[in-house]
Design a protein around this motif. Structure first.
Motif, PDB file in Angstrom:
ATOM      1  N   THR A   9       0.826  -1.200   0.000  1.00 25.37           N
ATOM      2  CA  THR A   9       0.000   0.000   0.000  1.00 25.37           C
ATOM      3  C   THR A   9       0.863   1.255   0.000  1.00 25.37           C
ATOM      4  O   THR A   9       1.862   1.332   0.719  1.00 25.37           O
ATOM      5  CB  THR A   9      -0.935  -0.010   1.220  1.00 25.37           C
ATOM      6  N   ALA A  10       0.451   2.219  -0.815  1.00 24.03           N
ATOM      7  CA  ALA A  10       1.100   3.528  -0.983  1.00 24.03           C
ATOM      8  C   ALA A  10       2.250   3.500  -1.995  1.00 24.03           C
ATOM      9  O   ALA A  10       2.767   4.557  -2.369  1.00 24.03           O
ATOM     10  CB  ALA A  10       1.577   4.122   0.329  1.00 24.03           C
ATOM     11  N   ASP A  11       2.660   2.309  -2.464  1.00 22.76           N
ATOM     12  CA  ASP A  11       3.664   2.256  -3.529  1.00 22.76           C
ATOM     13  C   ASP A  11       3.092   2.860  -4.810  1.00 22.76           C
ATOM     14  O   ASP A  11       1.904   2.696  -5.124  1.00 22.76           O
ATOM     15  CB  ASP A  11       4.078   0.810  -3.818  1.00 22.76           C
ATOM     16  N   GLN A  12       3.929   3.520  -5.572  1.00 21.14           N
ATOM     17  CA  GLN A  12       3.546   3.974  -6.906  1.00 21.14           C
ATOM     18  C   GLN A  12       3.703   2.802  -7.877  1.00 21.14           C
ATOM     19  O   GLN A  12       4.737   2.124  -7.881  1.00 21.14           O
ATOM     20  CB  GLN A  12       4.412   5.145  -7.349  1.00 21.14           C
ATOM     21  N   VAL A  13       2.666   2.567  -8.671  1.00 22.02           N
ATOM     22  CA  VAL A  13       2.700   1.448  -9.610  1.00 22.02           C
ATOM     23  C   VAL A  13       2.365   1.931 -11.008  1.00 22.02           C
ATOM     24  O   VAL A  13       1.642   2.923 -11.197  1.00 22.02           O
ATOM     25  CB  VAL A  13       1.717   0.325  -9.199  1.00 22.02           C
ATOM     26  N   ARG A  14       2.915   1.221 -11.963  1.00 19.88           N
ATOM     27  CA  ARG A  14       2.600   1.456 -13.374  1.00 19.88           C
ATOM     28  C   ARG A  14       1.655   0.360 -13.827  1.00 19.88           C
ATOM     29  O   ARG A  14       1.971  -0.822 -13.724  1.00 19.88           O
ATOM     30  CB  ARG A  14       3.871   1.447 -14.212  1.00 19.88           C
ATOM     31  N   VAL A  15       0.496   0.751 -14.309  1.00 20.52           N
ATOM     32  CA  VAL A  15      -0.492  -0.176 -14.851  1.00 20.52           C
ATOM     33  C   VAL A  15      -0.435  -0.037 -16.372  1.00 20.52           C
ATOM     34  O   VAL A  15      -0.541   1.080 -16.896  1.00 20.52           O
ATOM     35  CB  VAL A  15      -1.908   0.152 -14.333  1.00 20.52           C
TER      36      VAL A  15
END
Length: 427
Positions: A353-359
């Motif tokens: 949670t709170a990690d930046q992710v690339r979708v």
């Protein structure tokens, strides 16, 4: 129908949907034995590649159980079609025929990206946008934005806010909100026709959509009497309808009361004895035409695509938004900047949670903040919609991932048939 349904045991349905067998059986028995029983279909089910077939199957249920015969029973998507106003009186297809010698070309907004980039015969050279924000809400967003960037596309936007689409306008016209102009309101879920008068004066140089088009018609030299109609004249035209539900309803009554219930029979049971719009009024199941073909972009679709993009993306409506409306608010932007993941998928990807992710998928990518919770099952991720892309690090929202494919009938969007993969972008 009994034979076709018999092929779908609770066990087979469970394997396909992930729902427990006991839950499927329990719901079926409760629905079949409850009087009255009503289904609130709502929007969303149909926004997949097989959406029309899904809605068709659901619509059979109250017919099979006889729920239409019970007051309060049946099925509802929307009540809007009960408001049988005189729409042709405003649309005036006769003027279109006279001006063009033919019907105007209609382009499905779901395919706006292709319409602005590849459509010919002739190509689209001008665009007027009102009551919408296509740069944010239309699928295949990268194609839409490429079209809006065309030097030879003349774009006029009617807006209250500098949203994503307004950034691409050659001319941006300020317009009133619903608080500042007269309007007639139908409904999704009730049978009251409503008239709204301005609660506030129009600020600055704002004008209503109707007034802008009225002035544009005059400037272009259209001298037909209808182009001089006031808002009240247009409402009177709408109410001048032979539909029995509007019998005797006038703008004067609406002005006195604010809202008027449609002239419905009491009790109102429109399908208790048929009336389904067929030649004989009966519902025809046509069971031989029922079929199940999994959507291409689903866990049961193209195996190669699923291996590449193992997660199904759902971009359901955000509770505090109306599509992209209110996207200027920080609270709404925070909600629509989130990707919900199941703990099992988060562990596979190495995301917390709170990690930046690339979708991402073959159509594009978007950056979101991960939230690991139990709101979605394994294999599914969810991003509430619709964020203003201009507020995103990559200037894109989830519609950079959705496709222009249409539903199996009706020409609807397939926002919920979308496969993606997720990766952590770093600290």
């Amino acid at each position: 129908m009994r034979q076709r349904v018999g092929e779908w045991t609770p066990q087979r349905a469970s394997a396909l949907t992930g729902l427990a067998v006991d839950d499927i059986v329990g719901l079926a028995r409760e629905y079949a034995t409850t009087r009255p029983a009503a289904i609130r279909l709502n929007y969303g089910v149909q926004r997949s590649e097989r959406g029309a077939m899904a809605v068709r199957a659901i619509a059979y249920l109250p017919v099979l159980t006889g729920s239409w015969k019970h007051l309060g029973g049946g099925l509802q998507l929307t009540t809007s079609q009960a408001f049988g106003v005189n729409k042709p009186g405003l649309r005036r297809p006769d003027l279109q025929q006279r001006a063009l010698g033919r019907e105007a070309r209609l382009v499905n907004m779901v395919e706006l990206g292709s319409a602005l980039t590849t459509l010919g015969g002739p190509p689209v050279k001008a665009l007027v946008v009102y009551n919408s924000n296509p740069a944010a809400i239309a699928p295949n967003q990268n194609a839409v934005l490429a079209g809006l960037r065309r030097d030879d596309l003349f774009t006029v936007v009617l807006e209250q806010f500098q949203n994503d689409t307004a950034d691409y306008a050659d001319i941006l016209l300020p317009v009133t909100t619903f608080l500042e102009h007269t309007d007639l309101y139908f409904a999704y879920g009730h049978y009251y026709l409503q008239l709204a008068r301005p609660a506030l004066p129009a600020p600055g140089e704002t004008k209503s959509n109707v007034e802008i088009f009225r002035l544009l018609a005059a400037r272009m030299g259209f001298d037909d009497a209808c182009f001089g109609d006031s808002d009240d004249d247009m409402i009177r035209t709408l109410l001048d309808s032979p539909h029995p539900f509007l019998r005797g309803i006038t703008i004067e009554e609406l002005d006195r009361k604010g809202f008027v219930r449609l002239r419905l029979p009491e009790p109102f049971q429109p399908f208790a004895d048929g009336g389904f719009g067929t030649g004989d009024g009966k519902c025809h199941f046509q069971a031989e035409t029922l079929d199940y073909t999994p959507p291409i972009e689903s866990r049961h679709g193209d195996p190669g695509l699923r291996r590449k993009y193992p997660l199904e993306l759902i971009s359901a409506k955000n509770d505090d938004s109306m599509n992209s409306t209110f996207g200027y608010r920080d609270a709404v932007d925070h909600q629509t900047a989130t990707l919900h993941l199941n703990a099992a998928d988060a562990a596979r990807i190495g995301v917390r949670t709170a990690d930046q992710v690339r979708v991402y998928n073959d159509r594009g990518s978007v950056t979101l903040a991960a939230r690991v919770d139990d709101t979605v099952p394994p294999g599914v991720v969810s991003a509430p919609s619709v964020r203003w892309g201009k507020r995103s690090p990559g200037k894109r929202n989830v519609n950079a991932l959705t496709s222009e494919r249409l539903t199996d009938a009706g020409g609807g969007p397939t926002f919920y048939s979308c496969l993606v993969e997720v990766e952590r972008t770093g600290d």
